[in-house]
Design a protein around this motif. Structure first.
Motif, short mmCIF file in Angstrom:
data_model
loop_
_atom_site.label_atom_id
_atom_site.label_comp_id
_atom_site.label_asym_id
_atom_site.label_seq_id
_atom_site.Cartn_x
_atom_site.Cartn_y
_atom_site.Cartn_z
N UNK A 4 0.41 -0.62 -0.25
CA UNK A 4 0.34 0.21 0.10
C UNK A 4 1.01 1.17 -0.29
N UNK A 5 0.59 2.47 -1.02
CA UNK A 5 0.99 3.69 -0.93
C UNK A 5 0.61 4.75 -0.12
N UNK A 6 0.63 6.04 0.58
CA UNK A 6 0.47 6.51 0.79
C UNK A 6 1.26 8.21 0.31
N UNK A 7 0.79 8.18 -0.89
CA UNK A 7 1.50 9.02 -2.11
C UNK A 7 0.79 10.79 -2.15
N UNK A 8 1.24 11.13 -2.95
CA UNK A 8 1.13 12.94 -1.98
C UNK A 8 -0.20 13.07 -3.06
N UNK A 9 -1.52 13.53 -2.89
CA UNK A 9 -2.80 14.18 -3.45
C UNK A 9 -2.53 14.99 -3.86
N UNK A 10 -3.30 14.76 -5.24
CA UNK A 10 -2.94 15.81 -6.14
C UNK A 10 -4.22 17.13 -6.05
N UNK A 11 -4.30 17.95 -6.97
CA UNK A 11 -5.76 18.81 -6.60
C UNK A 11 -6.52 18.54 -8.20
N UNK A 12 -7.23 18.33 -8.12
CA UNK A 12 -8.36 18.14 -9.50
C UNK A 12 -8.67 19.40 -10.20
N UNK A 13 -8.83 19.97 -11.31
CA UNK A 13 -8.76 21.23 -12.28
C UNK A 13 -9.31 21.81 -11.40
N UNK A 14 -10.68 21.68 -10.83
CA UNK A 14 -11.01 23.34 -10.54
C UNK A 14 -11.25 23.08 -8.64
N UNK A 15 -9.70 22.14 -8.03
CA UNK A 15 -10.09 22.44 -6.75
C UNK A 15 -9.54 24.01 -6.32
N UNK A 16 -9.82 23.93 -4.94
CA UNK A 16 -9.07 25.18 -4.39
C UNK A 16 -7.71 25.06 -4.11
N UNK A 17 -7.14 26.34 -3.99
CA UNK A 17 -5.51 26.39 -4.17
C UNK A 17 -4.96 27.45 -3.42
N UNK A 18 -4.39 26.97 -2.22
CA UNK A 18 -3.41 28.87 -2.22
C UNK A 18 -2.25 29.20 -2.52
N UNK A 19 -2.36 30.06 -2.96
CA UNK A 19 -1.38 31.02 -3.68
C UNK A 19 -0.95 31.97 -2.48
N UNK A 20 0.82 32.10 -1.96
CA UNK A 20 1.68 32.57 -1.28
C UNK A 20 2.27 33.63 -2.19
N UNK A 21 2.18 35.07 -2.20
CA UNK A 21 2.32 35.69 -3.31
C UNK A 21 3.66 36.76 -2.35
N UNK A 22 4.57 36.48 -2.67
CA UNK A 22 5.40 37.03 -1.78
C UNK A 22 6.27 38.80 -2.64
N UNK A 23 5.34 39.30 -2.24
CA UNK A 23 5.43 40.67 -2.95
C UNK A 23 6.34 41.73 -2.53
N UNK A 24 7.92 41.62 -1.65
CA UNK A 24 8.50 41.83 -1.71
C UNK A 24 10.11 41.28 -1.72
N UNK A 25 10.17 39.31 -1.77
CA UNK A 25 10.92 39.00 -1.97
C UNK A 25 11.38 38.27 -0.24
N UNK A 26 12.85 38.62 0.21
CA UNK A 26 12.95 38.60 1.21
C UNK A 26 12.57 39.79 2.04
N UNK A 27 12.83 41.26 1.35
CA UNK A 27 13.08 42.18 2.21
C UNK A 27 11.97 42.93 3.24
N UNK A 28 12.50 42.87 3.91
CA UNK A 28 11.61 43.39 5.63
C UNK A 28 12.70 45.02 5.99
N UNK A 29 11.49 45.38 7.24
CA UNK A 29 12.23 46.23 7.97
C UNK A 29 12.50 45.31 9.33
#
Length: 394
Positions: A4-29
């Motif tokens: 038995x294997x427990x492979x990574x679940x891959x999202x279907x074409x219409x499934x919700x996704x999370x996206x992290x937007x690195x607006x300024x990369x590693x720049x920080x004050x």
């Protein structure tokens, strides 16, 4: 390989996704000692260009998106550029839930006004480890505390009737103060949710150490394969969580704010779903990270280049990215990690944990401890729920 294997679940074409937007990369004050973003390679891009974001939205094709404005410090993107970005997002034909994760030192009434006008439903997340004693790894470039400015921002949020989520990175300092940390957080009316994020900085090294932080940071750097001086081990984290859970429940603070990972553990023990990937089957393939130079990666904790999936202008679809076919080494490695979960009695409640952390611990003395620490906290909460159930029946 087991049958038995427990492979990574891959999202279907219409499934919700999370996206992290690195607006300024590693720049920080500010210069948090444990900042994982400042360990990544960057190619000199200042800000995420809107054409890269527009391309992402086009590839998404209307599927539900959960977008997080992130950094570095995302407010360095600037108010005018942020306003343009939010207007672009408003034109997306699908559903978007939007959040911003900020160190809050730059939050002003003007920023609150902008969010209220352009995206009033935005979720505001603030990074604060605890009281000044617990928060001393979050400093500026001269090793000065950032706590007071964050406290002011949280009071401003409360005055506007806003609910804020807090992320506390559990460093060595925080791990000694679970009760004090929870009581301190409870003092801010705006905080309605708290997440404890473990600082498992194992065998890591910053790219550079600013002059103003060297005296403090240098003695804490790991020597060989070990945890940094500000970090904790998995078993230290579970010990912290047990005390934190008992205080959260015993003091009644569970009525005051939600607390992760406890909320998710309680949900999975009850047979319900959670959105917290550490306990869900929707893991790294459901999370994308867009960098200012157009690179698209998987979960931002996987780092670059290990988690790199391609560039946004070259990928034909997001499905190609989330399938991880452009990075088969990553896909195979994640499948291998999950395969270890086959046959484990905690598989349905644990969910496999954070695969990025497990990948860092692989072949180290802490790999088995990572599983053990999750079992300890699941068992502790399950026992508490069972006692409560018995008490209610009598």
């Amino acid at each position: 390989m087991t049958t038995e294997q427990a492979n990574l679940r891959i999202p279907g074409p219409a499934e919700p996704l999370s996206v992290i937007l690195k607006l300024v990369g590693d720049a920080c004050n500010i210069n948090c000692y444990y900042c994982y973003e400042k360990r990544k390679p960057y190619a000199g891009y200042d800000k995420l260009p809107l054409d890269a974001l527009a391309r992402l939205l086009d590839l998404a094709g209307g599927r539900p998106l959960s977008l997080e404005l992130h950094g570095g410090e995302p407010l360095l993107y600037g108010m005018e550029a942020t306003s343009d970005l939010l207007r672009l997002l408003r034109g997306y034909p699908g559903n978007i839930s939007l959040s911003v994760q900020t160190n809050a030192t730059m939050l002003t009434p003007e920023w609150f006004d902008l969010f209220a006008e352009e995206w009033p439903e935005i979720d505001i997340g603030v990074s604060l480890d605890g009281d000044p004693e617990a928060n001393r790894n979050r400093v500026d470039y001269r090793d000065r505390s950032t706590s007071e400015r964050v406290h002011v921002a949280l009071e401003m949020a409360a005055a506007r009737g806003l609910a804020v989520g807090l992320i506390s990175t559990v460093t060595k300092d925080v791990s000694r103060r679970p009760e004090e940390t929870l009581d301190f957080v409870a003092g801010f009316d705006a905080v309605k949710a708290l997440k404890f994020s473990p600082c498992f900085d194992f065998n890591v090294m910053p790219k550079r150490i600013p002059v103003g932080n060297r005296e403090t940071m240098l003695p804490l750097l790991p020597k060989g394969e070990e945890h940094a001086g500000w970090a904790i081990t998995p078993l230290e984290f579970s010990a912290f969580l047990v005390r934190a859970y008992d205080h959260w429940r015993g003091s009644g603070l569970f009525r005051r704010f939600l607390l992760e990972p406890f909320t998710s553990v309680i949900r999975v023990l009850a047979g319900r779903d959670t959105r917290f990937c550490h306990f869900a089957e929707q893991k790294c393939a459901f999370v994308l990270t867009l960098y200012p130079d157009g690179r698209l990666g998987s979960c931002d904790e996987l780092g670059v280049p290990d988690g790199l999936l391609g560039t946004i202008h070259d990928l034909p679809s997001l499905d190609v990215a989330t399938s991880l076919v452009t990075n088969p080494t990553l896909r195979d490695g994640l499948d291998e990690l999950l395969d270890k979960c086959v046959g484990c009695g905690y598989r349905s409640t644990c969910g496999g944990g954070c695969l990025a952390t497990r990948m860092r611990y692989r072949n180290s003395a802490f790999y088995e401890d990572y599983c053990t620490h999750r079992i300890e906290i699941i068992d502790h909460i399950a026992a508490d729920i069972a006692r409560e159930r018995v008490a209610s029946e009598h």
